[in-house]
Write an enzyme that holds these catalytic residues in place. Structure first.
Site, PDB file in Angstrom:
ATOM      1  CE1 TYR A 178     -33.021 -40.873  29.331  1.00 56.87           C
ATOM      2  CE2 TYR A 178     -30.709 -40.808  28.761  1.00 56.87           C
ATOM      3  CZ  TYR A 178     -32.004 -41.052  28.354  1.00 56.87           C
ATOM      4  OH  TYR A 178     -32.123 -41.998  27.962  1.00 56.87           O
ATOM      5  CG  ASN A 192     -47.165 -42.842  20.296  1.00 56.05           C
ATOM      6  OD1 ASN A 192     -46.378 -42.831  21.799  1.00 56.05           O
ATOM      7  ND2 ASN A 192     -46.222 -41.294  20.154  1.00 56.05           N
ATOM      8  CB  ILE A 209     -37.572 -47.365  20.095  1.00 57.08           C
ATOM      9  CG1 ILE A 209     -36.195 -46.722  19.411  1.00 57.08           C
ATOM     10  CG2 ILE A 209     -37.139 -49.319  20.469  1.00 57.08           C
ATOM     11  CD1 ILE A 209     -35.246 -46.999  20.548  1.00 57.08           C
ATOM     12  N   GLY A 238     -45.345 -46.008  25.199  1.00 54.80           N
ATOM     13  CA  GLY A 238     -45.010 -45.320  24.049  1.00 54.80           C
ATOM     14  C   GLY A 238     -44.791 -45.821  22.630  1.00 54.80           C
TER      15      GLY A 238
END
Length: 307
Positions: free
Chosen positions: A164, A14, A17, A12
């Site tokens: 989540y 791109n 964080i 991740g």
């Protein structure tokens, strides 16, 4: 800490964080592999990173943690003889109910099962590195998760926030159990979990949240702008866990402020989930069954096999 000679993967990478983590590792000299779901956004990130860090050593590789075939292809096509650092950063948050390509509830499937499978499939390369590390991004919200082993995959009921924080608790259980198993095998791997605190990213507005309507998008952006801190602040815990020379494996790094929402990185030792070996071991077993990735952590690197 100087990162020259280290080979790192940031999932991740791109945006958010992950982007800042990749940028600062590259700035310190690491060769960084950006593992991204969206090729166009990945290429844009590489262009931006090269503009910010001239001479950065970067690679872009496709990876979709919602698709086991993509995860296995990423590992099968690995072109290096080792991996020094894996930053399990990619994740989704507060999304409407959906299933991954393999039939898992998306938050549990992406945040935990995808991370579990990727780490297991890359373990042979981590074991080939002299001082390997795995950093898994959890959340300060995991403290509020009533962890239910019988409803991990929304078998009975789906509640967005519950799913989540439960997936983020799973991240913490995974990181701690990985360290215990590496220690038992004598593998010099350091596994850490981190919580970034309240951070401005697109995780609440991007991805599956794009279609939640104008009111949701506007109100969430305002909330993030006023209450959340800049993205580089949220990346501090990941970078600390990835680079601090004296940080022991099995650490959980959080912001040192109120409720772990803001502040500087500090190891936290009082988290009950860190010591819950029974739940962590059962989650590990279930994860192997669901993903089909069975860890065989060796006593020597030549004995390492991953199914």
């Amino acid at each position: 800490m100087d990162q020259h000679g280290r080979l790192a993967v940031v999932t991740g990478a791109n945006s958010g964080i992950g982007y800042v983590t990749a940028r600062e590792l590259a700035r310190s000299g690491a060769h960084v592999v950006l593992a991204c779901r969206n090729p166009a956004r990945g290429r844009a990130a590489v262009d931006s990173l090269r503009a910010e860090v001239p001479g950065a050593q970067l690679e872009l590789r496709p990876l979709d943690l919602a698709d086991s075939a993509s995860i296995r292809a990423f590992a099968a096509d690995w072109a290096h003889d080792r991996l020094d650092l894996l930053v399990n950063n990619a994740g989704i948050a507060m999304v409407p109910f959906a299933r991954t390509r393999d039939g898992f509830e998306t938050q549990f499937g992406v945040n935990h099962l995808g991370t579990f499978a990727l780490t297991g499939l890359m373990l042979r390369y981590l074991a080939a590195a002299p001082e390997p590390r795995v950093v898994t991004v959890s959340s300060e919200g995991q403290r509020f998760a009533p962890f239910d082993l019988k409803n991990l995959n929304a078998e009975r009921r789906y509640r967005t926030a519950f799913a989540y924080v439960q997936s983020k608790r799973a991240n913490l259980y995974f990181a701690m159990e990985l360290q215990r198993r590496a220690d038992a095998a004598g593998l010099p791997l350091r596994s850490m979990a981190v919580a970034p605190g309240l951070t401005r990213t697109n995780v609440l507005t991007g991805g599956a949240n794009v279609d939640r309507g104008r009111l949701y998008a506007t109100s969430t952006r305002l909330l993030v702008r006023w209450l959340f801190r800049p993205t580089p602040e949220g990346a501090k815990t990941s970078l600390y866990a990835a680079t601090a020379a004296d940080l022991p494996g099995g650490s959980y790094v959080v912001p040192d402020g109120l409720l772990q929402l803001r502040g500087e990185p500090v190891p936290r030792t009082g988290e009950r989930a860190m010591r819950d070996t029974v739940t962590a071991a059962r989650l590990w077993e279930l994860s192997e069954e669901l993903t089909g990735v069975r860890y065989r952590i060796p006593t020597t690197t030549t004995d390492l096999t991953i199914v």
